[in-house]
Design an enzyme around this catalytic site. Sequence first.
Site, PDB file in Angstrom:
ATOM      1  N   CYS A  51       0.836  -1.209  -0.105  1.00 51.16           N
ATOM      2  CA  CYS A  51       0.064  -0.150  -0.110  1.00 51.16           C
ATOM      3  C   CYS A  51       0.770   1.267   0.143  1.00 51.16           C
ATOM      4  CB  CYS A  51      -0.803  -0.100   1.185  1.00 51.16           C
ATOM      5  SG  CYS A  51      -1.923   1.544   1.411  1.00 51.16           S
ATOM      6  N   CYS A  58       0.652   0.139  10.254  1.00 57.48           N
ATOM      7  CA  CYS A  58       0.113  -0.741   9.269  1.00 57.48           C
ATOM      8  C   CYS A  58       1.330  -1.753   8.709  1.00 57.48           C
ATOM      9  CB  CYS A  58      -0.774  -0.304   8.266  1.00 57.48           C
ATOM     10  SG  CYS A  58      -1.508  -1.657   7.095  1.00 57.48           S
ATOM     11  N   CYS A 126     -19.545  -5.989   3.435  1.00 53.33           N
ATOM     12  CA  CYS A 126     -18.739  -4.777   3.804  1.00 53.33           C
ATOM     13  C   CYS A 126     -17.483  -4.582   2.942  1.00 53.33           C
ATOM     14  CB  CYS A 126     -18.410  -4.742   5.061  1.00 53.33           C
ATOM     15  SG  CYS A 126     -17.656  -3.533   5.413  1.00 53.33           S
ATOM     16  N   ARG A 258     -17.778  -2.597  17.598  1.00 50.41           N
ATOM     17  CA  ARG A 258     -16.879  -3.952  17.416  1.00 50.41           C
ATOM     18  C   ARG A 258     -15.921  -3.892  18.268  1.00 50.41           C
ATOM     19  NH1 ARG A 258     -16.824  -4.604  11.612  1.00 50.41           N
ATOM     20  NH2 ARG A 258     -18.823  -5.252  12.042  1.00 50.41           N
TER      21      ARG A 258
HETATM   22  N1  SAM Z   1      -6.861   0.146   3.259  1.00 46.79           N
HETATM   23  C1  SAM Z   1      -8.062   0.169   4.059  1.00 46.79           C
HETATM   24  C2  SAM Z   1      -8.113   1.488   4.862  1.00 46.79           C
HETATM   25  O1  SAM Z   1      -7.037   1.894   5.342  1.00 46.79           O
HETATM   26  O2  SAM Z   1      -9.230   2.438   4.996  1.00 46.79           O
HETATM   27  C3  SAM Z   1      -8.077  -0.871   4.882  1.00 46.79           C
HETATM   28  C4  SAM Z   1      -8.615  -0.477   6.339  1.00 46.79           C
HETATM   29  S1  SAM Z   1      -8.195  -1.846   7.357  1.00 46.79           S
HETATM   30  C5  SAM Z   1      -9.968  -2.217   8.152  1.00 46.79           C
HETATM   31  C6  SAM Z   1      -7.398  -1.149   8.410  1.00 46.79           C
HETATM   32  C7  SAM Z   1      -7.837  -0.775   9.819  1.00 46.79           C
HETATM   33  O3  SAM Z   1      -7.326  -1.849  10.595  1.00 46.79           O
HETATM   34  C8  SAM Z   1      -7.111   0.550  10.085  1.00 46.79           C
HETATM   35  O4  SAM Z   1      -8.009   1.740   9.863  1.00 46.79           O
HETATM   36  C9  SAM Z   1      -6.924   0.147  11.516  1.00 46.79           C
HETATM   37  O5  SAM Z   1      -8.025   1.067  12.239  1.00 46.79           O
HETATM   38  C10 SAM Z   1      -7.123  -1.142  11.874  1.00 46.79           C
HETATM   39  N2  SAM Z   1      -5.500  -1.741  11.857  1.00 46.79           N
HETATM   40  C11 SAM Z   1      -4.714  -1.889  10.836  1.00 46.79           C
HETATM   41  N3  SAM Z   1      -3.511  -2.268  11.319  1.00 46.79           N
HETATM   42  C12 SAM Z   1      -3.805  -2.446  12.610  1.00 46.79           C
HETATM   43  C13 SAM Z   1      -2.763  -2.810  13.917  1.00 46.79           C
HETATM   44  N4  SAM Z   1      -1.561  -3.179  13.673  1.00 46.79           N
HETATM   45  N5  SAM Z   1      -3.433  -2.765  14.755  1.00 46.79           N
HETATM   46  C14 SAM Z   1      -4.679  -2.446  15.182  1.00 46.79           C
HETATM   47  N6  SAM Z   1      -5.532  -1.984  14.335  1.00 46.79           N
HETATM   48  C15 SAM Z   1      -5.036  -1.972  13.335  1.00 46.79           C
HETATM   49 FE1  SF4 Z   2      -2.655   1.155   3.432  1.00 48.43          FE
HETATM   50 FE2  SF4 Z   2      -2.724  -0.012   5.649  1.00 48.43          FE
HETATM   51 FE3  SF4 Z   2      -3.222   2.557   5.702  1.00 48.43          FE
HETATM   52 FE4  SF4 Z   2      -5.021   1.072   4.850  1.00 48.43          FE
HETATM   53  S1  SF4 Z   2      -4.327   1.004   7.033  1.00 48.43           S
HETATM   54  S2  SF4 Z   2      -4.256   2.841   3.876  1.00 48.43           S
HETATM   55  S3  SF4 Z   2      -3.812  -0.793   3.876  1.00 48.43           S
HETATM   56  S4  SF4 Z   2      -1.243   1.475   4.942  1.00 48.43           S
END
Ligand code: SAM
Ligand code: SF4
Length: 319
Positions: A51, A58, A126, A258
């Site tokens: 990404c 992330c 979703c 959630r």
């Molecule tokens: N690329 C999409 C975006 O960023 O909108 C994907 C959304 S996905 C549901 C990513 C979400 O998961 C993030 O907005 C964050 O809230 C959660 N998330 C991602 N990495 C995480 C981590 N290491 N620990 C906790 N929550 C995480």
């Molecule tokens: Fe990209 Fe991860 Fe950010 Fe979603 S949460 S926009 S996958 S870097």
Amino acid sequence: MRDPWTLTSARELYDLPFNELLFRSQTVHRMNFDPNRVELAKLLNIKTGGCPEDCGYCSQSAHHASGLTATKLMKLEDVVSEARKAKENGATRYCMGAAWRSPKSRDEAAIVAMVKAVKSLGLETCMTLGMLSPEQAEAFADAGLDYYNHNIDTSENFYPAVVTSRRFEDRLETLAHVREAGIKVCSGGILGLGETEDDRIDMLVTLANLPTPPESVPINMLIPVAGTRLANASPVDPIEFIRIIALARLMMPSSSVRLTAGRTAMSDEMQALCFFAGANSIFIGDTLLTASNPGNDRDSRLLGRLGLTPVTMEMSGDL
Ligand code: SAM
Ligand code: SF4
């Protein structure tokens, strides 16, 4: 129509004695939901890694050496077969995520096909694909998409410390496009990014003050990932986490809250207090997008111990 929330009015609730705060949130929860039912959702990564965004937490960001192997968009038949399994495990909602800044026009037909195919299994659909234009939101709404996830993740003040490749307003713009297209909204955030308690409360103030608050509010606890900017972030105080769950319930009484990422590190007792505080949805399965999740055996034991039963498709319109 209530007065808009402010940091002050929300903080007053947040600072209540713990028993008073949870008594109030459980009371409000019971006024809106069956307190002994939990929505089961399943999350699938339909396109992993690479990404271009730089979200500090992330594993899928190309800016991080998290060791993740990037993949292409999954084939439709593989998504459908995974969705079938999720339904057999009691899921009523199927959430498909892609590690994109936003979908490219060449991806749209495949996403529309996935929405239609998963919906035909009798699951709520979703998607969480990054930022959307009004036209993209309309196209996914026409395909029958039920929910779109787009987390604001933290407060507007703290957001630049977490993400620099886009703005907080960009998130709010996508939420508006999704709402205008008639898709239900799923938006929440993460605790443990280095934010203050006020930042967490302010995140909820932003969500609760949206013209229509999100129907689903995911609250994540940071899972520190090696190779990311937040790999060594300090753990979240469990009592503070539970206070945010209770506050989300009080500020958005009819939204599903959630209990999302981080449950693997939570004790059964902490999760039980989160449910009592007003959380009423979890992701099932042993992985989220890339992070670990407790898995069906541990979750069945936990829900069994607590006498919590899954929301069925017939009921799920309430969530
Ligand atoms: N690329 C999409 C975006 O960023 O909108 C994907 C959304 S996905 C549901 C990513 C979400 O998961 C993030 O907005 C964050 O809230 C959660 N998330 C991602 N990495 C995480 C981590 N290491 N620990 C906790 N929550 C995480
Ligand atoms: Fe990209 Fe991860 Fe950010 Fe979603 S949460 S926009 S996958 S870097």
